[in-house]
Design a protein around this motif. Structure first.
Motif, mmCIF file in Angstrom:
data_model
loop_
_atom_site.group_PDB
_atom_site.id
_atom_site.type_symbol
_atom_site.label_atom_id
_atom_site.label_comp_id
_atom_site.label_asym_id
_atom_site.label_seq_id
_atom_site.Cartn_x
_atom_site.Cartn_y
_atom_site.Cartn_z
ATOM 1 N N LYS A 102 38.053 32.165 48.591
ATOM 2 C CA LYS A 102 39.116 32.623 48.841
ATOM 3 C C LYS A 102 40.154 31.409 49.117
ATOM 4 C CE LYS A 102 37.775 36.952 51.345
ATOM 5 N NZ LYS A 102 37.796 37.599 52.715
ATOM 6 N N GLN A 103 39.522 30.577 49.849
ATOM 7 C CA GLN A 103 40.470 29.353 49.954
ATOM 8 C C GLN A 103 40.709 28.648 48.797
ATOM 9 O OE1 GLN A 103 42.195 28.388 52.827
ATOM 10 N NE2 GLN A 103 41.263 30.365 53.625
ATOM 11 N N LYS A 105 40.824 29.722 45.764
ATOM 12 C CA LYS A 105 41.718 30.765 44.979
ATOM 13 C C LYS A 105 43.172 30.377 45.402
ATOM 14 C CE LYS A 105 39.066 32.326 41.824
ATOM 15 N NZ LYS A 105 39.247 32.191 40.536
ATOM 16 N N LEU A 106 43.169 30.383 46.839
ATOM 17 C CA LEU A 106 44.542 30.486 47.331
ATOM 18 C C LEU A 106 45.192 29.057 46.934
ATOM 19 C CD1 LEU A 106 46.681 31.263 49.291
ATOM 20 C CD2 LEU A 106 45.506 30.473 51.186
ATOM 21 N N SER A 107 44.308 27.868 47.029
ATOM 22 C CA SER A 107 44.734 26.760 46.639
ATOM 23 C C SER A 107 45.045 26.538 45.276
ATOM 24 C CB SER A 107 43.595 25.565 46.817
ATOM 25 O OG SER A 107 43.902 24.221 46.620
ATOM 26 N N LEU A 109 46.485 29.171 43.559
ATOM 27 C CA LEU A 109 47.665 29.651 43.445
ATOM 28 C C LEU A 109 48.796 28.678 43.828
ATOM 29 C CD1 LEU A 109 47.098 33.301 45.221
ATOM 30 C CD2 LEU A 109 47.352 32.897 42.721
ATOM 31 N N ARG A 110 48.742 27.778 44.947
ATOM 32 C CA ARG A 110 49.670 26.923 45.117
ATOM 33 C C ARG A 110 49.972 25.958 44.155
ATOM 34 N NH1 ARG A 110 47.532 27.319 50.960
ATOM 35 N NH2 ARG A 110 49.313 28.611 52.272
ATOM 36 N N GLU A 116 55.658 29.952 48.112
ATOM 37 C CA GLU A 116 54.725 29.880 49.396
ATOM 38 C C GLU A 116 54.944 31.178 50.155
ATOM 39 O OE1 GLU A 116 52.438 28.692 52.175
ATOM 40 O OE2 GLU A 116 52.996 27.619 50.327
ATOM 41 N N CYS A 119 51.950 33.132 48.812
ATOM 42 C CA CYS A 119 50.853 32.457 49.152
ATOM 43 C C CYS A 119 50.559 32.685 50.739
ATOM 44 C CB CYS A 119 50.913 30.907 48.886
ATOM 45 S SG CYS A 119 50.765 30.481 47.282
ATOM 46 N N VAL A 122 49.085 35.964 50.928
ATOM 47 C CA VAL A 122 47.614 36.251 50.548
ATOM 48 C C VAL A 122 46.848 35.502 51.776
ATOM 49 C CG1 VAL A 122 45.999 35.127 48.801
ATOM 50 C CG2 VAL A 122 48.282 36.291 47.963
ATOM 51 N N SER A 123 47.419 34.414 52.219
ATOM 52 C CA SER A 123 46.626 33.775 53.319
ATOM 53 C C SER A 123 46.402 34.528 54.444
ATOM 54 C CB SER A 123 47.442 32.323 53.722
ATOM 55 O OG SER A 123 46.864 31.782 54.740
ATOM 56 N N ILE A 126 43.551 37.174 53.643
ATOM 57 C CA ILE A 126 42.161 36.524 53.522
ATOM 58 C C ILE A 126 41.661 36.182 54.697
ATOM 59 C CG2 ILE A 126 42.427 36.017 50.991
ATOM 60 C CD1 ILE A 126 42.721 33.104 51.680
#
Length: 136
Positions: A102-103, A105-107, A109-110, A116, A119, A122-123, A126
């Motif tokens: 998850k982290q 994938k979030l990274s 996305l950024r 943001e 993001c 999403v953050s 998760i």
């Protein structure tokens, strides 16, 4: 008269001999009965000893079976708890792997330039605890 004395003496000797023979027979019979009784007592003692040994062996066998059963139950319980610990560990590892994904994938996305604002949403999702499946 001498003949009477002689007859009397013979009679007394016969009587003494008869009594001696009878006493010997009684003594022999007594010793035979005594030997039979001693043999019977010895046999009874041996039977009691054998029975006691069989009872002791049976008690020891039952104790061994109880101990074996307790050991088996202990082993089963230990195996059950070890399996629970293993499943907990596997679940923790899966959660950690999912959190890492998850982290990552979030990274990603950024890095690709997603705003943001999205993001952050999403953050938030998760990091939120998983929904409860318990119906109220």
């Amino acid at each position: 008269e001498e003949l009477l004395c002689k007859a009397r003496e013979d009679q007394v000797q016969h009587k003494e001999h008869f009594l001696a023979v009878q006493a010997q027979r009684e003594r022999t019979e007594f010793e035979r009965v005594l030997k039979v009784q001693r043999d019977q007592m010895s046999q009874d003692e041996q039977n009691q000893l054998n029975a006691a040994l069989r009872r002791k062996a049976h008690v020891n066998e039952v104790r061994k079976q109880i101990k074996d059963r307790e050991n088996e139950l202990t082993k089963t319980r230990r195996s059950f708890f070890d399996e629970g610990i293993k499943l907990d560990q596997e679940a923790k590892e899966r959660r950690a792997k999912l959190d890492e994904i998850k982290q990552r994938k979030l990274s990603e996305l950024r890095q690709v330039g997603i705003p943001e604002k999205y993001c952050a949403e999403v953050s938030r999702r998760i990091t939120a605890p998983p929904p409860s499946f318990i119906a109220h």
